[in-house]
Design a protein around this motif. Structure first.
Motif, PDB file in Angstrom:
ATOM      1  N   GLY A  24       9.401  -0.880  10.450  1.00  0.00           N
ATOM      2  CA  GLY A  24      10.745  -0.796  10.545  1.00  0.00           C
ATOM      3  C   GLY A  24      11.536  -0.342   9.126  1.00  0.00           C
ATOM      4  O   GLY A  24      12.581  -0.522   8.899  1.00  0.00           O
ATOM      5  N   ASP A  25      10.312  -0.486   8.316  1.00  0.00           N
ATOM      6  CA  ASP A  25      10.959  -0.102   6.795  1.00  0.00           C
ATOM      7  C   ASP A  25      11.323   1.237   6.765  1.00  0.00           C
ATOM      8  O   ASP A  25      10.156   2.001   6.575  1.00  0.00           O
ATOM      9  CB  ASP A  25       9.778  -0.482   5.862  1.00  0.00           C
ATOM     10  N   ASP A  26      12.532   1.700   6.270  1.00  0.00           N
ATOM     11  CA  ASP A  26      12.852   3.189   6.367  1.00  0.00           C
ATOM     12  C   ASP A  26      12.808   3.826   4.937  1.00  0.00           C
ATOM     13  O   ASP A  26      13.389   4.825   4.839  1.00  0.00           O
ATOM     14  CB  ASP A  26      14.126   3.682   7.135  1.00  0.00           C
ATOM     15  N   SER A  27      12.337   3.132   4.099  1.00  0.00           N
ATOM     16  CA  SER A  27      12.137   3.396   2.606  1.00  0.00           C
ATOM     17  C   SER A  27      11.874   5.145   2.445  1.00  0.00           C
ATOM     18  O   SER A  27      12.490   5.699   1.511  1.00  0.00           O
ATOM     19  CB  SER A  27      11.236   2.554   1.984  1.00  0.00           C
ATOM     20  N   TYR A  28      11.132   5.490   3.240  1.00  0.00           N
ATOM     21  CA  TYR A  28      10.410   6.898   3.034  1.00  0.00           C
ATOM     22  C   TYR A  28      10.884   8.081   3.931  1.00  0.00           C
ATOM     23  O   TYR A  28      10.759   9.127   4.010  1.00  0.00           O
ATOM     24  CB  TYR A  28       8.896   6.856   3.228  1.00  0.00           C
ATOM     25  N   ASN A  29      12.079   7.491   4.861  1.00  0.00           N
ATOM     26  CA  ASN A  29      12.511   8.497   5.863  1.00  0.00           C
ATOM     27  C   ASN A  29      13.287   9.505   5.224  1.00  0.00           C
ATOM     28  O   ASN A  29      13.293  10.871   5.598  1.00  0.00           O
ATOM     29  CB  ASN A  29      13.458   7.807   6.864  1.00  0.00           C
ATOM     30  N   LEU A  43       0.941  -1.200   0.028  1.00  0.00           N
ATOM     31  CA  LEU A  43       0.034  -0.125   0.006  1.00  0.00           C
ATOM     32  C   LEU A  43       0.896   1.156   0.024  1.00  0.00           C
ATOM     33  O   LEU A  43       0.666   2.232  -0.643  1.00  0.00           O
ATOM     34  CB  LEU A  43      -1.041   0.065   1.102  1.00  0.00           C
ATOM     35  N   SER A  44       2.043   1.229   0.684  1.00  0.00           N
ATOM     36  CA  SER A  44       2.792   2.393   0.782  1.00  0.00           C
ATOM     37  C   SER A  44       3.642   2.913  -0.597  1.00  0.00           C
ATOM     38  O   SER A  44       3.910   3.961  -0.755  1.00  0.00           O
ATOM     39  CB  SER A  44       3.800   1.957   2.024  1.00  0.00           C
ATOM     40  N   ILE A  45       4.024   1.629  -1.188  1.00  0.00           N
ATOM     41  CA  ILE A  45       4.474   1.852  -2.566  1.00  0.00           C
ATOM     42  C   ILE A  45       3.460   2.445  -3.221  1.00  0.00           C
ATOM     43  O   ILE A  45       3.937   3.702  -4.244  1.00  0.00           O
ATOM     44  CB  ILE A  45       4.899   0.430  -3.143  1.00  0.00           C
ATOM     45  N   ASN A  46       2.263   2.273  -3.482  1.00  0.00           N
ATOM     46  CA  ASN A  46       1.355   2.902  -4.181  1.00  0.00           C
ATOM     47  C   ASN A  46       1.079   4.341  -3.924  1.00  0.00           C
ATOM     48  O   ASN A  46       0.998   5.342  -4.587  1.00  0.00           O
ATOM     49  CB  ASN A  46      -0.125   2.215  -4.036  1.00  0.00           C
ATOM     50  N   LEU A  47       1.147   4.508  -2.437  1.00  0.00           N
ATOM     51  CA  LEU A  47       0.925   5.659  -1.923  1.00  0.00           C
ATOM     52  C   LEU A  47       2.085   6.912  -2.408  1.00  0.00           C
ATOM     53  O   LEU A  47       1.731   8.013  -2.653  1.00  0.00           O
ATOM     54  CB  LEU A  47       0.762   5.889  -0.469  1.00  0.00           C
ATOM     55  N   PHE A  68       3.927   8.329   6.613  1.00  0.00           N
ATOM     56  CA  PHE A  68       5.059   7.770   6.555  1.00  0.00           C
ATOM     57  C   PHE A  68       5.843   7.617   7.588  1.00  0.00           C
ATOM     58  O   PHE A  68       6.498   6.407   7.922  1.00  0.00           O
ATOM     59  CB  PHE A  68       6.019   8.257   5.318  1.00  0.00           C
ATOM     60  N   ILE A  69       5.957   8.206   8.637  1.00  0.00           N
ATOM     61  CA  ILE A  69       6.680   8.382   9.739  1.00  0.00           C
ATOM     62  C   ILE A  69       6.284   7.172  10.749  1.00  0.00           C
ATOM     63  O   ILE A  69       7.038   6.264  11.193  1.00  0.00           O
ATOM     64  CB  ILE A  69       6.614   9.600  10.676  1.00  0.00           C
ATOM     65  N   ASP A  70       4.731   6.987  10.676  1.00  0.00           N
ATOM     66  CA  ASP A  70       4.222   5.783  11.490  1.00  0.00           C
ATOM     67  C   ASP A  70       4.527   4.568  10.770  1.00  0.00           C
ATOM     68  O   ASP A  70       4.686   3.636  11.316  1.00  0.00           O
ATOM     69  CB  ASP A  70       2.713   5.943  11.699  1.00  0.00           C
ATOM     70  N   TYR A  71       4.523   4.760   9.527  1.00  0.00           N
ATOM     71  CA  TYR A  71       5.037   3.374   8.754  1.00  0.00           C
ATOM     72  C   TYR A  71       6.201   2.888   9.070  1.00  0.00           C
ATOM     73  O   TYR A  71       6.427   1.626   9.329  1.00  0.00           O
ATOM     74  CB  TYR A  71       4.842   3.733   7.105  1.00  0.00           C
ATOM     75  N   TRP A  72       7.369   3.723   9.206  1.00  0.00           N
ATOM     76  CA  TRP A  72       8.551   3.485   9.421  1.00  0.00           C
ATOM     77  C   TRP A  72       8.474   2.935  11.029  1.00  0.00           C
ATOM     78  O   TRP A  72       9.055   1.744  11.389  1.00  0.00           O
ATOM     79  CB  TRP A  72       9.397   4.492   9.471  1.00  0.00           C
ATOM     80  N   GLN A 119      -5.595   6.236  -0.418  1.00  0.00           N
ATOM     81  CA  GLN A 119      -4.671   5.285  -0.183  1.00  0.00           C
ATOM     82  C   GLN A 119      -3.871   5.206   0.999  1.00  0.00           C
ATOM     83  O   GLN A 119      -3.519   4.208   1.837  1.00  0.00           O
ATOM     84  CB  GLN A 119      -3.594   5.546  -1.469  1.00  0.00           C
ATOM     85  N   MET A 120      -3.790   6.387   1.723  1.00  0.00           N
ATOM     86  CA  MET A 120      -3.221   6.821   2.856  1.00  0.00           C
ATOM     87  C   MET A 120      -4.445   6.185   4.053  1.00  0.00           C
ATOM     88  O   MET A 120      -3.703   5.307   5.019  1.00  0.00           O
ATOM     89  CB  MET A 120      -3.098   8.274   3.423  1.00  0.00           C
ATOM     90  N   ALA A 121      -5.506   6.194   3.778  1.00  0.00           N
ATOM     91  CA  ALA A 121      -6.395   5.428   4.642  1.00  0.00           C
ATOM     92  C   ALA A 121      -6.297   4.014   4.691  1.00  0.00           C
ATOM     93  O   ALA A 121      -6.214   3.320   5.741  1.00  0.00           O
ATOM     94  CB  ALA A 121      -7.946   5.836   4.387  1.00  0.00           C
ATOM     95  N   GLY A 122      -6.092   3.552   3.562  1.00  0.00           N
ATOM     96  CA  GLY A 122      -6.057   2.093   3.297  1.00  0.00           C
ATOM     97  C   GLY A 122      -4.833   1.634   4.273  1.00  0.00           C
ATOM     98  O   GLY A 122      -4.684   0.536   5.142  1.00  0.00           O
ATOM     99  N   MET A 123      -3.499   2.462   3.941  1.00  0.00           N
ATOM    100  CA  MET A 123      -2.333   2.149   4.362  1.00  0.00           C
ATOM    101  C   MET A 123      -2.437   2.120   6.068  1.00  0.00           C
ATOM    102  O   MET A 123      -1.904   1.424   6.925  1.00  0.00           O
ATOM    103  CB  MET A 123      -1.301   2.878   3.941  1.00  0.00           C
ATOM    104  N   GLU A 124      -3.028   3.352   6.194  1.00  0.00           N
ATOM    105  CA  GLU A 124      -3.035   3.620   7.899  1.00  0.00           C
ATOM    106  C   GLU A 124      -3.801   2.558   8.751  1.00  0.00           C
ATOM    107  O   GLU A 124      -3.348   2.001   9.633  1.00  0.00           O
ATOM    108  CB  GLU A 124      -3.912   4.917   8.365  1.00  0.00           C
TER     109      GLU A 124
END
Ligand code: NAG
Ligand code: NAG
Ligand code: NAG
Ligand code: NAG
Ligand code: NAG
Length: 449
Positions: A84-89, A40-44, A76-80, A374-379
């Motif tokens: 633990g995936d820091d792809s968007y930091n 979901l994050s890749i799409n966002l 994205f901060i919460d995603y990381w 997309q953000m809602a789906g990811m969250e």
């Protein structure tokens, strides 16, 4: 048009037939949740262009407003933090640094024409999450995450307006913006949320006093009811006597997380009762435990902003479940059922990972794609990981972000004068705001009738 959409439908159904669901989610498996959140994050992320050469870090392309970009970086901060995936930091730090603004208070001059207290606060809350989640400060003499949240609090506290309605924050910061006479719940709710979380982080009672004050004021004018429902806002030209009674998920959520922080820091019965009340009242946003933006989903009137609101209720339910563990029996079934329903319909787009708006249609994707959906789906999916999260740091428990109680002290309330805005820009902004107000009025009509 018809031909391609028929092909699309064919593609989707053959995928379903062959059992290759794009987002597979086992809500009981942390690995599965992380994999789903990653897809979901890749799409966002593909919506964001601000990191490209010549583009502006921290802005999303039209039609997304600046505030939603701040909200997205919080996601994205919460995603990381959760995965633990820091792809968007990297893009997150770059965007937040670029938007700090002249007074280090998230009031960049480019946004002046439309800068509301709520817009500023969504960036401030992202900085607060960065501090709580121990995202390393920028360093190099740049303001710390915590100080940015403090700057938002300090500038807004100075804007508290006692001239009408017995207090409250106005929606807009600058007199020349339409909506200046509207005192709305999300602006006051974000202020409450930041104050409560600063209190939990630092233990300074100035913050808890203002959190209490924002709470009491909203109750006194009826933006919040005795049974914990939150309405949209009210006109201060009428001394806040008429209330626009639309209910949005994010208003419930922003208060839920703030009340949870207050309970965590005080552990008193008062906040326990209030938090319980908010969670129970948030039941209006669930259909058989699946989250729905009731005010606009059924009639198809959710605008671009509103399509992102479920992201924030999801985020703040996860936060609440972490810091007030006794709420878990109430929150967990809602999170799980909603995440399952959301993921089931995130099967649109070229990679079958695009989420639609509605989660309540048993896996049917409604084709409404965008940053908000997309953000809602990811969250909702990533917040399932709340059980394994250590929880927000505080100054005494693991926090690494540097405090600056005086942050934002030099920010004037009106840094740009009316004259410096061109007539064309001014007209553009007014028309936009007018459209928003009309939409609110139209919405109000069917909502109360
Ligand atoms: C689809 O996947 C490709 C390859 O990973 C990626 O470049 C593209 O941005 C994705 N598109 C969407 C809408 O997710
Ligand atoms: C403001 O706008 C200019 C021109 O588009 C851009 O170069 C600059 O990076 C923007 N600043 C911020 C903080 O967005
Ligand atoms: C305006 O509203 C405030 C808050 O509800 C109230 O205390 C005050 O008496 C009102 N003033 C007038 C003139 O109605
Ligand atoms: C308060 O929140 C922290 C996380 O920030 C958590 O570790 C702690 O257990 C919570 N306190 C209580 C009493 O639940
Ligand atoms: C508490 O916060 C207020 C507001 O930012 C500040 O003026 C005061 O100095 C702080 N007190 C301490 C002990 O840090």
């Amino acid at each position: 048009m018809k031909f391609t959409s028929a092909l699309g439908a064919l593609g989707a159904s053959s995928l379903l037939l062959s059992g290759v669901g794009a987002i597979e989610l086992d809500i009981n498996s942390p690995d599965s949740i992380k994999k789903a959140a990653k897809s979901l994050s890749i799409n966002l992320r593909q919506y964001y262009t601000g990191d490209r050469v010549g583009d502006t870090p921290g802005n999303l392309p039209d039609p997304y407003y600046w505030w939603e970009c701040g909200a997205m970086f919080n996601a994205f901060i919460d995603y990381w933090y959760y995965t633990g995936d820091d792809s968007y930091n990297k893009i997150t730090a770059q965007a937040m640094e670029h938007q700090i603004g002249d007074y280090s208070a998230f009031m960049p001059a480019n946004q002046t024409k439309t800068l509301g207290n709520d817009d500023q606060a969504f960036w401030g809350m992202a900085a607060m999450s960065a501090a709580e989640n121990k995202l390393p400060d920028l360093g190099n003499g740049k303001p710390s995450w915590l100080s940015l949240a403090q700057a938002v609090f300090n500038t807004q506290q100075r804007r508290w307006d006692n001239t009408k309605c017995g207090g409250g924050l106005k929606w807009q910061i600058f007199t020349f913006n339409n909506g200046y006479n509207y005192k709305n719940t999300i602006s006051n709710g974000c202020f409450f949320n930041i104050a409560a979380r600063l209190y939990k982080y630092l233990g300074n009672e100035t913050y808890s006093e203002w959190a209490e004050k924002a709470w009491e004021w909203q109750l006194s004018v009826g933006l919040m009811t005795e049974d914990y429902h939150y309405y949209d806002g009210t006109d201060d030209n009428k001394n806040c006597s008429d209330i626009n009674k639309i209910q949005w998920t994010y208003n419930a959520g922003v208060h839920m997380a703030g009340a949870a922080a207050m309970w965590n820091a005080t552990q008193n019965e008062l906040w326990k009762g209030r938090l319980t009340g908010i969670i129970e009242a948030a039941g209006v946003f669930f259909n058989d435990k699946v989250m729905i933006e009731v005010a606009c989903e059924n009639n198809g009137k959710c605008d671009v902003d509103q399509r992102s609101f479920k992201a924030y209720l999801s985020r703040w339910m996860g936060y609440t479940a972490i810091v007030a563990p006794w709420t878990r029996p109430m929150i967990d079934p809602l999170l799980k059922t909603s995440a399952q329903a959301a993921a089931k319909q995130c099967i649109g787009g070229p990679n079958q990972t695009s989420c639609g708006l509605r989660w309540v249609d048993n896996g049917k994707n409604d084709g409404s794609f965008g940053v908000g959906e997309q953000m809602a789906g990811m969250e909702i999916v990533q917040n399932l990981l709340y059980l394994s999260a250590p929880g927000p740091a505080t100054q005494k428990a693991g926090g690494i972000s540097v405090s600056n109680p005086n942050a934002g002290a030099d920010a004037p309330d009106t840094p740009v004068t009316f004259n410096s805005i061109t007539t064309g820009d001014k007209a553009g902004a007014s028309i936009l705001t007018l459209l928003v107000l009309v939409a609110i009025l139209v919405g109000a009509w069917w909502m109360v009738s």
